[in-house]
Scaffold this motif. Sequence first.
Motif, PDB file in Angstrom:
ATOM      1  N   VAL A   9       0.065   2.442 -40.037  1.00 59.48           N
ATOM      2  CA  VAL A   9      -1.034   2.678 -39.143  1.00 59.48           C
ATOM      3  C   VAL A   9      -2.149   1.724 -39.254  1.00 59.48           C
ATOM      4  O   VAL A   9      -2.548   1.633 -40.439  1.00 59.48           O
ATOM      5  CB  VAL A   9      -1.444   4.007 -39.229  1.00 59.48           C
ATOM      6  N   ALA A  10      -2.437   0.732 -38.309  1.00 60.33           N
ATOM      7  CA  ALA A  10      -3.750  -0.016 -38.257  1.00 60.33           C
ATOM      8  C   ALA A  10      -4.991   0.539 -37.727  1.00 60.33           C
ATOM      9  O   ALA A  10      -5.195   1.101 -36.682  1.00 60.33           O
ATOM     10  CB  ALA A  10      -3.360  -1.121 -37.950  1.00 60.33           C
ATOM     11  N   LEU A  11      -5.852   0.706 -38.807  1.00 61.63           N
ATOM     12  CA  LEU A  11      -7.240   1.319 -38.322  1.00 61.63           C
ATOM     13  C   LEU A  11      -8.337  -0.025 -38.425  1.00 61.63           C
ATOM     14  O   LEU A  11      -8.305  -0.595 -39.390  1.00 61.63           O
ATOM     15  CB  LEU A  11      -7.663   2.535 -39.373  1.00 61.63           C
ATOM     16  N   GLY A  12      -9.300   0.076 -37.620  1.00 58.90           N
ATOM     17  CA  GLY A  12     -10.543  -0.871 -37.706  1.00 58.90           C
ATOM     18  C   GLY A  12     -11.149  -1.061 -36.460  1.00 58.90           C
ATOM     19  O   GLY A  12     -10.957  -0.577 -35.430  1.00 58.90           O
ATOM     20  N   SER A  13     -12.178  -2.261 -36.715  1.00 60.56           N
ATOM     21  CA  SER A  13     -12.929  -2.717 -35.671  1.00 60.56           C
ATOM     22  C   SER A  13     -12.362  -4.034 -35.090  1.00 60.56           C
ATOM     23  O   SER A  13     -11.125  -4.150 -35.073  1.00 60.56           O
ATOM     24  CB  SER A  13     -14.218  -2.801 -35.987  1.00 60.56           C
ATOM     25  N   HIS A  60     -15.993   6.006 -35.878  1.00 62.51           N
ATOM     26  CA  HIS A  60     -15.110   6.392 -34.887  1.00 62.51           C
ATOM     27  C   HIS A  60     -13.674   6.480 -35.733  1.00 62.51           C
ATOM     28  O   HIS A  60     -12.694   6.795 -35.104  1.00 62.51           O
ATOM     29  CB  HIS A  60     -15.219   4.828 -34.113  1.00 62.51           C
ATOM     30  N   LEU A  61     -13.828   5.740 -36.953  1.00 64.64           N
ATOM     31  CA  LEU A  61     -12.389   6.038 -37.590  1.00 64.64           C
ATOM     32  C   LEU A  61     -12.364   7.331 -38.157  1.00 64.64           C
ATOM     33  O   LEU A  61     -11.056   8.030 -38.268  1.00 64.64           O
ATOM     34  CB  LEU A  61     -12.380   5.096 -38.838  1.00 64.64           C
ATOM     35  N   LEU A  62     -13.440   8.056 -38.432  1.00 59.98           N
ATOM     36  CA  LEU A  62     -13.251   9.524 -39.258  1.00 59.98           C
ATOM     37  C   LEU A  62     -13.440  10.818 -38.474  1.00 59.98           C
ATOM     38  O   LEU A  62     -12.815  11.479 -38.125  1.00 59.98           O
ATOM     39  CB  LEU A  62     -14.503   9.559 -40.087  1.00 59.98           C
ATOM     40  N   ASP A  63     -14.405  10.584 -37.388  1.00 59.06           N
ATOM     41  CA  ASP A  63     -14.517  12.065 -36.546  1.00 59.06           C
ATOM     42  C   ASP A  63     -15.471  11.560 -35.317  1.00 59.06           C
ATOM     43  O   ASP A  63     -15.682  12.737 -34.692  1.00 59.06           O
ATOM     44  CB  ASP A  63     -15.326  12.841 -37.449  1.00 59.06           C
ATOM     45  N   ALA A 143     -14.876   4.283 -48.515  1.00 56.67           N
ATOM     46  CA  ALA A 143     -14.347   5.351 -49.326  1.00 56.67           C
ATOM     47  C   ALA A 143     -13.868   6.934 -48.705  1.00 56.67           C
ATOM     48  O   ALA A 143     -12.900   7.237 -49.180  1.00 56.67           O
ATOM     49  CB  ALA A 143     -15.071   5.808 -50.511  1.00 56.67           C
ATOM     50  N   THR A 144     -14.764   7.302 -48.086  1.00 53.31           N
ATOM     51  CA  THR A 144     -14.403   8.448 -47.277  1.00 53.31           C
ATOM     52  C   THR A 144     -13.144   8.299 -46.227  1.00 53.31           C
ATOM     53  O   THR A 144     -12.399   9.013 -46.082  1.00 53.31           O
ATOM     54  CB  THR A 144     -15.619   8.953 -46.438  1.00 53.31           C
ATOM     55  N   VAL A 145     -13.049   7.003 -45.550  1.00 50.55           N
ATOM     56  CA  VAL A 145     -11.783   6.917 -44.744  1.00 50.55           C
ATOM     57  C   VAL A 145     -10.760   6.888 -45.514  1.00 50.55           C
ATOM     58  O   VAL A 145      -9.747   7.265 -45.217  1.00 50.55           O
ATOM     59  CB  VAL A 145     -12.153   5.438 -44.217  1.00 50.55           C
ATOM     60  N   VAL A 146     -10.700   6.120 -46.509  1.00 54.95           N
ATOM     61  CA  VAL A 146      -9.616   6.009 -47.598  1.00 54.95           C
ATOM     62  C   VAL A 146      -9.445   7.501 -47.933  1.00 54.95           C
ATOM     63  O   VAL A 146      -7.779   7.920 -48.043  1.00 54.95           O
ATOM     64  CB  VAL A 146      -9.780   5.414 -49.004  1.00 54.95           C
ATOM     65  N   GLU A 147     -10.151   8.091 -48.344  1.00 56.94           N
ATOM     66  CA  GLU A 147      -9.961   9.911 -48.939  1.00 56.94           C
ATOM     67  C   GLU A 147      -9.166  10.539 -47.970  1.00 56.94           C
ATOM     68  O   GLU A 147      -8.278  11.397 -47.971  1.00 56.94           O
ATOM     69  CB  GLU A 147     -11.220  10.401 -49.378  1.00 56.94           C
ATOM     70  N   ASN A 148      -9.666  10.309 -46.548  1.00 51.04           N
ATOM     71  CA  ASN A 148      -9.161  11.136 -45.382  1.00 51.04           C
ATOM     72  C   ASN A 148      -7.850  10.690 -45.143  1.00 51.04           C
ATOM     73  O   ASN A 148      -6.845  11.342 -44.761  1.00 51.04           O
ATOM     74  CB  ASN A 148     -10.083  10.906 -44.201  1.00 51.04           C
ATOM     75  N   VAL A 149      -7.458   9.318 -45.169  1.00 47.31           N
ATOM     76  CA  VAL A 149      -6.245   8.773 -45.141  1.00 47.31           C
ATOM     77  C   VAL A 149      -5.241   9.361 -45.915  1.00 47.31           C
ATOM     78  O   VAL A 149      -4.080   9.882 -45.600  1.00 47.31           O
ATOM     79  CB  VAL A 149      -6.333   7.245 -45.185  1.00 47.31           C
TER      80      VAL A 149
END
Length: 265
Positions: A9-13, A60-63, A143-149
Amino acid sequence: MIPPGSRYVALGSSFAAGPGIDPIVHKPAGRSGHNYAHLVAAELGLDLIDVTYSGATTAHLLDTRQDDAPPQVEAVGPDTALVTITAGGNDLEYVGTFLRGSALNTLAKPATLLGRRVANRIRARVSYLKDDAAYQAAADSLATVVENVRERSPKARILLVDYLTLVGPSTRPRLDVPLNEEQLPSVAIMADGLATAFAKAAAATGADLIAASAASREHAIGSAEPWTTGFTLRPPGILGGFVPYHPNAAGMRAVADLIINHLRG
Protein backbone atom coordinates in the motif's frame (compact mmCIF):
# COMPACT_ATOMS: atom_id res chain seq x y z
CA MET A 1 12.76 -8.98 1.56
CA ILE A 2 9.06 -8.74 0.74
CA PRO A 3 7.88 -11.98 -0.98
CA PRO A 4 6.38 -11.64 -4.50
CA GLY A 5 2.61 -11.41 -4.47
CA SER A 6 2.53 -9.56 -1.14
CA ARG A 7 0.18 -6.63 -0.62
CA TYR A 8 1.85 -3.21 -0.92
CA VAL A 9 0.00 0.00 0.00
CA ALA A 10 1.42 3.37 -1.08
CA LEU A 11 0.37 6.45 0.90
CA GLY A 12 1.32 10.04 0.20
CA SER A 13 1.04 13.33 -1.61
CA SER A 14 2.15 14.47 -5.06
CA PHE A 15 5.83 13.59 -4.56
CA ALA A 16 4.59 10.00 -4.35
CA ALA A 17 1.68 10.27 -6.80
CA GLY A 18 3.75 11.66 -9.69
CA PRO A 19 1.61 14.30 -11.43
CA GLY A 20 2.89 15.09 -14.90
CA ILE A 21 4.56 11.71 -15.42
CA ASP A 22 2.84 9.67 -18.12
CA PRO A 23 0.76 7.61 -17.97
CA ILE A 24 -1.64 9.25 -15.53
CA VAL A 25 -3.86 6.48 -14.20
CA HIS A 26 -6.00 8.62 -11.87
CA LYS A 27 -6.44 12.18 -13.08
CA PRO A 28 -8.04 13.76 -9.96
CA ALA A 29 -5.15 12.46 -7.83
CA GLY A 30 -2.51 13.24 -10.43
CA ARG A 31 -1.41 9.63 -9.95
CA SER A 32 1.07 8.20 -12.42
CA GLY A 33 1.41 4.60 -13.50
CA HIS A 34 5.17 5.22 -13.39
CA ASN A 35 5.42 6.66 -9.89
CA TYR A 36 7.83 5.00 -7.50
CA ALA A 37 5.16 2.73 -6.04
CA HIS A 38 4.27 1.28 -9.44
CA LEU A 39 7.94 0.84 -10.33
CA VAL A 40 8.69 -0.93 -7.03
CA ALA A 41 5.63 -3.18 -7.33
CA ALA A 42 6.53 -4.15 -10.89
CA GLU A 43 10.17 -4.89 -9.99
CA LEU A 44 9.34 -6.97 -6.90
CA GLY A 45 6.09 -8.55 -8.14
CA LEU A 46 3.94 -6.99 -5.42
CA ASP A 47 0.16 -6.51 -5.32
CA LEU A 48 -0.07 -2.72 -5.26
CA ILE A 49 -2.82 -0.55 -3.80
CA ASP A 50 -1.80 3.01 -4.63
CA VAL A 51 -3.90 5.67 -2.87
CA THR A 52 -1.38 8.52 -3.18
CA TYR A 53 -3.08 11.83 -3.96
CA SER A 54 -1.67 15.18 -5.01
CA GLY A 55 -2.29 17.87 -2.43
CA ALA A 56 -2.65 15.41 0.45
CA THR A 57 -1.67 16.44 3.95
CA THR A 58 -1.00 14.00 6.78
CA ALA A 59 -4.61 14.59 7.82
CA HIS A 60 -5.73 13.14 4.47
CA LEU A 61 -3.70 10.05 5.27
CA LEU A 62 -5.18 9.72 8.76
CA ASP A 63 -8.77 10.84 9.11
CA THR A 64 -9.86 13.39 6.49
CA ARG A 65 -11.46 12.74 3.11
CA GLN A 66 -9.87 14.31 0.04
CA ASP A 67 -12.35 15.01 -2.73
CA ASP A 68 -14.27 11.71 -2.89
CA ALA A 69 -11.40 9.62 -1.53
CA PRO A 70 -11.49 8.23 2.03
CA PRO A 71 -8.51 8.69 4.37
CA GLN A 72 -5.62 6.87 2.76
CA VAL A 73 -4.73 4.73 5.75
CA GLU A 74 -8.01 2.88 5.34
CA ALA A 75 -6.38 1.03 2.42
CA VAL A 76 -4.08 -0.75 4.90
CA GLY A 77 -5.34 -4.11 6.14
CA PRO A 78 -4.03 -7.04 8.19
CA ASP A 79 -2.58 -8.68 5.06
CA THR A 80 -0.53 -5.61 4.05
CA ALA A 81 3.16 -6.49 3.93
CA LEU A 82 4.68 -3.19 2.79
CA VAL A 83 3.66 0.46 3.26
CA THR A 84 5.46 3.51 1.91
CA ILE A 85 4.68 7.00 3.21
CA THR A 86 5.60 10.32 1.57
CA ALA A 87 3.67 13.19 3.12
CA GLY A 88 4.13 16.25 5.31
CA GLY A 89 5.28 18.72 2.70
CA ASN A 90 1.78 20.09 2.25
CA ASP A 91 1.42 20.45 6.02
CA LEU A 92 4.30 22.94 5.79
CA GLU A 93 3.22 24.42 2.44
CA TYR A 94 6.73 23.58 1.28
CA VAL A 95 6.26 23.28 -2.50
CA GLY A 96 3.34 25.71 -2.39
CA THR A 97 5.59 28.38 -0.92
CA PHE A 98 8.23 27.74 -3.57
CA LEU A 99 5.59 27.93 -6.31
CA ARG A 100 3.98 31.13 -5.05
CA GLY A 101 7.29 32.87 -4.60
CA SER A 102 8.42 31.86 -8.07
CA ALA A 103 5.15 32.91 -9.68
CA LEU A 104 5.04 36.25 -7.90
CA ASN A 105 8.65 37.04 -8.77
CA THR A 106 7.98 36.13 -12.39
CA LEU A 107 4.88 38.32 -12.49
CA ALA A 108 6.75 41.13 -10.74
CA LYS A 109 9.14 41.51 -13.68
CA PRO A 110 6.59 43.09 -16.03
CA ALA A 111 5.12 44.93 -13.02
CA THR A 112 8.35 46.90 -12.72
CA LEU A 113 7.07 48.86 -15.70
CA LEU A 114 4.50 50.25 -13.26
CA GLY A 115 7.21 51.02 -10.72
CA ARG A 116 9.42 49.16 -8.26
CA ARG A 117 6.96 49.81 -5.45
CA VAL A 118 4.26 47.80 -7.26
CA ALA A 119 6.73 44.99 -8.05
CA ASN A 120 7.93 44.83 -4.45
CA ARG A 121 4.36 44.61 -3.17
CA ILE A 122 3.83 41.56 -5.36
CA ARG A 123 7.04 39.89 -4.15
CA ALA A 124 6.25 40.57 -0.49
CA ARG A 125 3.23 38.26 -0.40
CA VAL A 126 5.17 35.09 0.44
CA SER A 127 6.60 34.04 3.81
CA TYR A 128 9.34 31.45 3.24
CA LEU A 129 10.08 30.15 6.72
CA LYS A 130 8.22 28.14 9.35
CA ASP A 131 8.98 28.01 13.06
CA ASP A 132 10.34 24.97 14.89
CA ALA A 133 6.87 24.06 16.13
CA ALA A 134 5.63 23.59 12.57
CA TYR A 135 8.40 21.11 11.74
CA GLN A 136 7.85 19.25 15.01
CA ALA A 137 4.14 19.05 14.23
CA ALA A 138 4.96 17.49 10.86
CA ALA A 139 7.24 14.96 12.56
CA ASP A 140 4.54 14.12 15.10
CA SER A 141 1.93 13.70 12.37
CA LEU A 142 4.18 11.39 10.38
CA ALA A 143 4.78 9.33 13.52
CA THR A 144 1.02 9.12 14.05
CA VAL A 145 0.58 7.85 10.49
CA VAL A 146 3.17 5.13 11.14
CA GLU A 147 1.49 4.15 14.41
CA ASN A 148 -1.91 3.99 12.72
CA VAL A 149 -0.51 1.81 9.94
CA ARG A 150 1.11 -0.48 12.50
CA GLU A 151 -2.19 -0.88 14.37
CA ARG A 152 -3.88 -1.94 11.15
CA SER A 153 -1.09 -4.24 10.01
CA PRO A 154 1.32 -5.17 12.83
CA LYS A 155 3.60 -7.21 10.56
CA ALA A 156 3.91 -4.67 7.74
CA ARG A 157 7.29 -3.24 6.73
CA ILE A 158 6.86 0.54 6.93
CA LEU A 159 9.06 2.90 4.93
CA LEU A 160 9.09 6.66 5.41
CA VAL A 161 10.23 8.01 2.04
CA ASP A 162 11.19 11.68 2.24
CA TYR A 163 11.16 14.29 -0.51
CA LEU A 164 13.55 14.61 -3.44
CA THR A 165 15.76 17.69 -3.15
CA LEU A 166 14.64 20.67 -5.21
CA VAL A 167 17.32 23.21 -4.24
CA GLY A 168 20.86 21.87 -4.16
CA PRO A 169 24.44 23.08 -4.57
CA SER A 170 23.96 23.51 -8.34
CA THR A 171 20.77 25.57 -8.10
CA ARG A 172 21.43 29.18 -9.08
CA PRO A 173 19.13 32.00 -7.93
CA ARG A 174 17.52 34.00 -10.76
CA LEU A 175 18.96 31.63 -13.39
CA ASP A 176 17.67 28.16 -12.54
CA VAL A 177 14.71 29.34 -10.44
CA PRO A 178 13.03 32.77 -10.24
CA LEU A 179 14.03 33.43 -6.64
CA ASN A 180 16.73 35.84 -5.52
CA GLU A 181 19.81 35.26 -3.38
CA GLU A 182 17.89 35.90 -0.15
CA GLN A 183 14.81 33.84 -0.97
CA LEU A 184 16.41 30.67 -2.34
CA PRO A 185 18.31 29.64 0.83
CA SER A 186 15.03 29.89 2.75
CA VAL A 187 13.49 27.20 0.54
CA ALA A 188 16.51 24.99 1.23
CA ILE A 189 16.03 25.58 4.97
CA MET A 190 12.40 24.45 4.66
CA ALA A 191 13.56 21.31 2.84
CA ASP A 192 16.07 20.55 5.59
CA GLY A 193 13.35 20.98 8.21
CA LEU A 194 11.09 18.56 6.34
CA ALA A 195 13.88 15.99 6.01
CA THR A 196 14.57 16.31 9.74
CA ALA A 197 10.87 15.72 10.45
CA PHE A 198 11.03 12.43 8.53
CA ALA A 199 14.17 11.39 10.41
CA LYS A 200 12.57 12.21 13.75
CA ALA A 201 9.42 10.24 12.88
CA ALA A 202 11.50 7.23 11.80
CA ALA A 203 13.56 7.34 15.00
CA ALA A 204 10.46 7.66 17.17
CA THR A 205 8.54 4.81 15.56
CA GLY A 206 11.19 2.40 14.29
CA ALA A 207 10.01 2.80 10.70
CA ASP A 208 12.64 2.54 7.98
CA LEU A 209 13.83 5.84 6.50
CA ILE A 210 14.47 6.20 2.77
CA ALA A 211 16.40 9.47 2.60
CA ALA A 212 15.66 10.50 -0.97
CA SER A 213 16.52 14.07 0.02
CA ALA A 214 20.15 13.17 0.75
CA ALA A 215 20.49 10.86 -2.26
CA SER A 216 19.27 13.58 -4.64
CA ARG A 217 21.30 16.60 -3.52
CA GLU A 218 23.52 16.40 -6.60
CA HIS A 219 20.42 15.99 -8.80
CA ALA A 220 18.58 19.16 -7.79
CA ILE A 221 17.29 21.84 -10.16
CA GLY A 222 20.17 23.23 -12.20
CA SER A 223 22.26 20.05 -12.05
CA ALA A 224 23.37 18.10 -15.11
CA GLU A 225 20.80 15.35 -14.41
CA PRO A 226 17.94 16.82 -12.35
CA TRP A 227 15.48 14.46 -10.70
CA THR A 228 12.84 17.18 -10.36
CA THR A 229 11.30 19.75 -12.65
CA GLY A 230 12.02 23.47 -12.59
CA PHE A 231 9.53 26.30 -12.84
CA THR A 232 7.06 27.36 -15.51
CA LEU A 233 3.81 29.30 -15.65
CA ARG A 234 2.62 27.21 -18.61
CA PRO A 235 -0.04 24.62 -17.78
CA PRO A 236 1.03 20.98 -18.17
CA GLY A 237 0.85 19.76 -21.75
CA ILE A 238 0.41 23.24 -23.24
CA LEU A 239 3.30 24.91 -25.11
CA GLY A 240 5.83 22.75 -23.33
CA GLY A 241 4.30 23.25 -19.88
CA PHE A 242 4.82 20.80 -17.04
CA VAL A 243 4.10 20.35 -13.33
CA PRO A 244 6.73 22.56 -11.66
CA TYR A 245 8.86 21.61 -8.67
CA HIS A 246 7.94 17.92 -8.67
CA PRO A 247 9.70 14.62 -9.40
CA ASN A 248 10.35 13.84 -13.04
CA ALA A 249 10.51 10.32 -14.48
CA ALA A 250 14.21 9.99 -13.64
CA GLY A 251 13.53 11.09 -10.07
CA MET A 252 10.77 8.54 -9.62
CA ARG A 253 13.04 5.83 -10.99
CA ALA A 254 15.77 6.88 -8.57
CA VAL A 255 13.43 6.77 -5.55
CA ALA A 256 12.13 3.36 -6.65
CA ASP A 257 15.71 2.09 -6.86
CA LEU A 258 16.46 3.40 -3.36
CA ILE A 259 13.47 1.49 -2.01
CA ILE A 260 14.24 -1.70 -3.93
CA ASN A 261 17.89 -1.69 -2.85
CA HIS A 262 16.86 -1.05 0.74
CA LEU A 263 14.42 -3.96 0.75
CA ARG A 264 16.91 -6.29 -0.93
CA GLY A 265 19.78 -5.14 1.29
